[in-house]
Design an enzyme around this catalytic site. Sequence first.
Site, PDB file in Angstrom:
ATOM      1  N   CYS A   1       1.095  -1.791  -0.424  1.00 58.15           N
ATOM      2  CA  CYS A   1       0.254  -2.557  -1.350  1.00 58.15           C
ATOM      3  C   CYS A   1       0.772  -3.984  -1.505  1.00 58.15           C
ATOM      4  O   CYS A   1       1.751  -4.221  -2.233  1.00 58.15           O
ATOM      5  CB  CYS A   1       0.208  -1.849  -2.706  1.00 58.15           C
ATOM      6  SG  CYS A   1      -0.797  -2.737  -3.908  1.00 58.15           S
TER       7      CYS A   1
ATOM      8  N   CYS B   1       0.427  -5.351  -5.104  1.00 50.78           N
ATOM      9  CA  CYS B   1       1.428  -4.846  -6.050  1.00 50.78           C
ATOM     10  C   CYS B   1       2.806  -5.459  -5.781  1.00 50.78           C
ATOM     11  O   CYS B   1       3.521  -5.803  -6.711  1.00 50.78           O
ATOM     12  CB  CYS B   1       1.580  -3.329  -5.938  1.00 50.78           C
ATOM     13  SG  CYS B   1       0.068  -2.437  -5.654  1.00 50.78           S
ATOM     14  N   ASP B   2       3.180  -5.565  -4.512  1.00 50.71           N
ATOM     15  CA  ASP B   2       4.579  -5.836  -4.193  1.00 50.71           C
ATOM     16  C   ASP B   2       4.851  -7.205  -3.574  1.00 50.71           C
ATOM     17  O   ASP B   2       6.017  -7.586  -3.421  1.00 50.71           O
ATOM     18  CB  ASP B   2       5.108  -4.753  -3.218  1.00 50.71           C
ATOM     19  CG  ASP B   2       5.049  -3.373  -3.846  1.00 50.71           C
ATOM     20  OD1 ASP B   2       5.196  -3.284  -5.081  1.00 50.71           O
ATOM     21  OD2 ASP B   2       4.852  -2.392  -3.111  1.00 50.71           O
TER      22      ASP B   2
END
Length: 320
Positions: free
Chosen positions: A135, A138-139
């Site tokens: 992701c 997200c990261d």
Amino acid sequence: MPKKVRVAIIGGGPAGLTAALYTARAQLSTVVFVGDRLGGQIASTDEVDNYPGFPEGITGPDLAERMKTQAERFGAHFVWDLVQAVDFSSGSPFRIKSTDEEYLADAVIVTIGASPRKLGVPGEEQFTARGVSWCATCDGWFFRGKDIIVVGGGDSALQEGIFLTKFANSVNIVHRRDELRASVALQTRAKNNEKIKFTWNTVIDEIKGNGKVSGVVLRDLQSGQRQEVPVDGVFIFIGHDPNSDLFKGQIAMDNDGYFLIDSHMRTSVEGVFAAGEIADHTWKQAATSVGQGCAAAMSTIHWLEEHEATLQALEAEALG
Ligand code: NAP
């Protein structure tokens, strides 16, 4: 005592959120099991620029939130829990158990989607969330100024690879062939991005590190040559598998685990419908999932209307 609803929707991605809008607006009590992340796969997409109606683009989480708000406006109820078990064996009403609650639903729409595939190489599990990610939204932030490898040659690899250049020092897209599957538009953007380079005909044999990722072993598929390359992160975008395990033995599916549905989104169980990537080998777009979610909801509404008398009689019998 299980809670009784007219429609249960399992999955909170674009297909499920659209189905909820339609069934709730048809004044059918509707519960949506969102799982742990609203939006499904679209929640991991930073920039959606091919969803109609948003000429400037929109982030995946924003799009999902708007769809949810719209369904809620008509009374859809959202449950932030994973479905643990379903029992479709004796027909409608269908039994659905989440971690904390149990529901009985006259009809069910399954929109549970698909999950990102894994490489299956040493180090992948060990370094998940320690440099290995599926992701970028997200990261990505954790990789400011770092060197990253992105695996895959489809739309996801290129779109997310381009997004990661906002943070990373460099993005090396490692692909097992010398030809990309991604759209020409994304290929052009990626090839024009000076932080992106491509490594062709190559796979990852191992992810290495000490507490977190420090490198990968790459193998050239043509020469067979292996080399260790230092990197800080590995982002994997190699496709998805349908989340159909929960339904094995209850709903007919193909060898890859995709539900078999007809043109009215009907599954093999009468009263159970499906939409989105759980039943879609081919299109896998937010826009197509939305269309399929709408079709599944309309079929559900018609099916409930047709079976109203029988369902009422069954309910009266159950109440004694
Ligand atoms: P995909 O199109 O199936 O591409 C998967 C890529 O991973 C392929 O290039 C494949 O290689 C490679 N791959 C598969 N298994 C592998 C393995 N074990 N090791 C190494 N490489 C492997 O998946 P996707 O990119 O996630 O896209 C899924 C769908 O969503 C597509 O329909 C796509 O169009 C859509 N999508 C659209 C957008 C957009 O429109 N902006 C964005 C994201 C996704 P091969 O090419 O050799 O098979």
